[in-house]
Design an enzyme around this catalytic site. Structure first.
Site, PDB file in Angstrom:
ATOM      1  N   GLU A 108     -84.954 -34.428  -8.262  1.00 33.70           N
ATOM      2  CA  GLU A 108     -84.261 -35.621  -8.754  1.00 33.70           C
ATOM      3  C   GLU A 108     -85.240 -36.784  -8.914  1.00 33.70           C
ATOM      4  O   GLU A 108     -85.116 -37.603  -9.816  1.00 33.70           O
ATOM      5  CB  GLU A 108     -83.106 -35.990  -7.819  1.00 33.70           C
ATOM      6  CG  GLU A 108     -81.980 -34.988  -7.963  1.00 33.70           C
ATOM      7  CD  GLU A 108     -80.760 -35.274  -7.125  1.00 33.70           C
ATOM      8  OE1 GLU A 108     -80.769 -36.233  -6.338  1.00 33.70           O
ATOM      9  OE2 GLU A 108     -79.787 -34.505  -7.267  1.00 33.70           O
ATOM     10  N   HIS A 155     -81.444 -27.007  -9.563  1.00 37.12           N
ATOM     11  CA  HIS A 155     -82.476 -28.061  -9.576  1.00 37.12           C
ATOM     12  C   HIS A 155     -83.896 -27.487  -9.696  1.00 37.12           C
ATOM     13  O   HIS A 155     -84.806 -28.172 -10.133  1.00 37.12           O
ATOM     14  CB  HIS A 155     -82.440 -28.864  -8.266  1.00 37.12           C
ATOM     15  CG  HIS A 155     -81.447 -29.975  -8.253  1.00 37.12           C
ATOM     16  ND1 HIS A 155     -80.095 -29.768  -8.339  1.00 37.12           N
ATOM     17  CD2 HIS A 155     -81.622 -31.313  -8.135  1.00 37.12           C
ATOM     18  CE1 HIS A 155     -79.470 -30.935  -8.279  1.00 37.12           C
ATOM     19  NE2 HIS A 155     -80.372 -31.893  -8.152  1.00 37.12           N
ATOM     20  N   ASP A 214     -71.044 -28.647 -12.186  1.00 42.44           N
ATOM     21  CA  ASP A 214     -72.059 -28.605 -11.125  1.00 42.44           C
ATOM     22  C   ASP A 214     -71.744 -29.752 -10.174  1.00 42.44           C
ATOM     23  O   ASP A 214     -70.951 -30.648 -10.499  1.00 42.44           O
ATOM     24  CB  ASP A 214     -73.468 -28.788 -11.720  1.00 42.44           C
ATOM     25  CG  ASP A 214     -74.555 -28.862 -10.654  1.00 42.44           C
ATOM     26  OD1 ASP A 214     -74.510 -28.060  -9.700  1.00 42.44           O
ATOM     27  OD2 ASP A 214     -75.442 -29.726 -10.755  1.00 42.44           O
ATOM     28  N   SER A 215     -72.414 -29.753  -9.016  1.00 41.80           N
ATOM     29  CA  SER A 215     -72.240 -30.859  -8.087  1.00 41.80           C
ATOM     30  C   SER A 215     -72.771 -32.168  -8.685  1.00 41.80           C
ATOM     31  O   SER A 215     -72.396 -33.235  -8.236  1.00 41.80           O
ATOM     32  CB  SER A 215     -72.987 -30.556  -6.797  1.00 41.80           C
ATOM     33  OG  SER A 215     -74.346 -30.302  -7.078  1.00 41.80           O
ATOM     34  N   CYS A 243     -73.777 -24.102 -10.641  1.00 32.95           N
ATOM     35  CA  CYS A 243     -74.225 -24.564  -9.334  1.00 32.95           C
ATOM     36  C   CYS A 243     -74.291 -23.323  -8.449  1.00 32.95           C
ATOM     37  O   CYS A 243     -73.292 -22.604  -8.319  1.00 32.95           O
ATOM     38  CB  CYS A 243     -73.201 -25.559  -8.783  1.00 32.95           C
ATOM     39  SG  CYS A 243     -73.491 -26.052  -7.081  1.00 32.95           S
ATOM     40  N   CYS A 272     -81.189 -22.210  -7.322  1.00 37.07           N
ATOM     41  CA  CYS A 272     -80.610 -23.554  -7.294  1.00 37.07           C
ATOM     42  C   CYS A 272     -80.895 -24.158  -8.653  1.00 37.07           C
ATOM     43  O   CYS A 272     -82.025 -24.028  -9.167  1.00 37.07           O
ATOM     44  CB  CYS A 272     -81.274 -24.393  -6.199  1.00 37.07           C
ATOM     45  SG  CYS A 272     -80.767 -26.133  -6.231  1.00 37.07           S
TER      46      CYS A 272
END
Ligand code: DGL
Length: 274
Positions: free
Chosen positions: A155, A189, A13-14, A76, A187
């Site tokens: 985050e 996240h 993933d990034s 991702c 996504c």
């Protein structure tokens, strides 16, 4: 059990979003060993151009291959949106992205044929979900919305803050008013913000978590290819990142949903071939 099936599953993933996928793979496939690479030095991928994300995705895959993985999971959405076909053609091992499993779950869940997709700018601009959904059902109506502020909110761990709900309303009210009955969290996240996102849509809209769907796809692919590890044993997972940003451990553990084992730092210029 073949030599190949004993190899680890590679996941990249990034940064840390892909850890939501890792958590699901560990839950659904407890015997499998994982090698994870989070490209924390070069994140975010979401706002970057297609060409740059493609180049990073190839390099990330090459890094995982150097660890003798048996398959690569592109955890991702942004990288999956632009690079899955290229990675599948270029590398001689199964490559599993997050788009196809999420789209399949959405098509099976919608009762009215009206699906919302939320993701980074890169994912939404690529229309990868729309293509995948339409390939499964030509009649389906797809409404795509990018929600770039969700990445820093996740985050930050602001899952229950008023400000997160205000931002979620701003992005998602048009989607809710359009009357979708399924929304793909496009996504890695976003599962962190599921509660807040769910408050905007209410209980009648189903949220598709691509982490869960992707882990299921990994399980099916490995079994059908005879690459699944035999049950039992305690696998040792390996985590690599290209940088250790401030508050990395705290954030990573939130995404993983538990303590993070040792993490090794690998500099991008050490593994990128010029
Ligand atoms: N993990 C990325 C994704 O799923 C979001 C974070 C980023 O922009 O790098 O698209």
């Amino acid at each position: 059990m073949s030599e190949t099936s004993r190899r680890p599953i590679g996941v990249f993933d990034s940064g840390i979003g892909g850890l939501t996928v890792v958590a699901e793979i560990i839950k659904q496939l407890p015997a499998e060993e994982i090698v994870y690479f989070g490209d924390t030095a070069r994140l975010p991928y979401g706002p970057k151009s297609e060409a740059t994300v493609m180049q990073f995705a190839i390099q990330d895959t090459e890094f995982l291959l150097s660890h003798h993985v048996k398959c690569v999971v592109v955890a991702c959405n942004t990288a999956s949106s632009v690079a899955i076909r290229e990675l599948t053609n270029r590398f001689d091992l199964p490559v599993i992205g997050v788009i196809a499993p999420g789209a399949l779950a959405a098509v099976s869940s919608t009762l009215i044929g009206k699906v919302g997709v939320i993701g980074t700018e890169g994912t939404i601009a690529s229309h990868a979900y729309e293509r995948e959904l339409r390939a499964l059902d030509r009649e389906i109506e797809v409404i795509e919305v990018s929600c770039p502020l969700f990445v820093p909110l996740a985050e930050e761990g602001w899952t229950d803050r008023e400000v997160s709900l205000v931002i979620a309303h701003e992005y998602l009210t048009p989607l809710r008013d359009a009357g979708v009955d399924v929304v793909v969290l496009g996504c890695t996240h976003y599962p962190i913000l599921k509660g807040t996102i769910g408050k905007v849509f209410g209980p009648t809209v189903r949220l598709i978590d691509s982490a869960e769907e992707t882990a299921r796809e990994v399980s099916e692919r490995l079994s059908s290819l005879g690459l699944a590890r035999e049950p039992g044993g305690t696998p040792e997972h390996h985590f690599f990142v290209s940088d250790v940003p401030h508050r990395f451990k705290e954030q990573a553990e939130r995404f993983l949903g538990g303590p993070l084992p040792n993490v090794s730092v690998v500099r991008v210029d050490e593994f990128v071939k010029e």
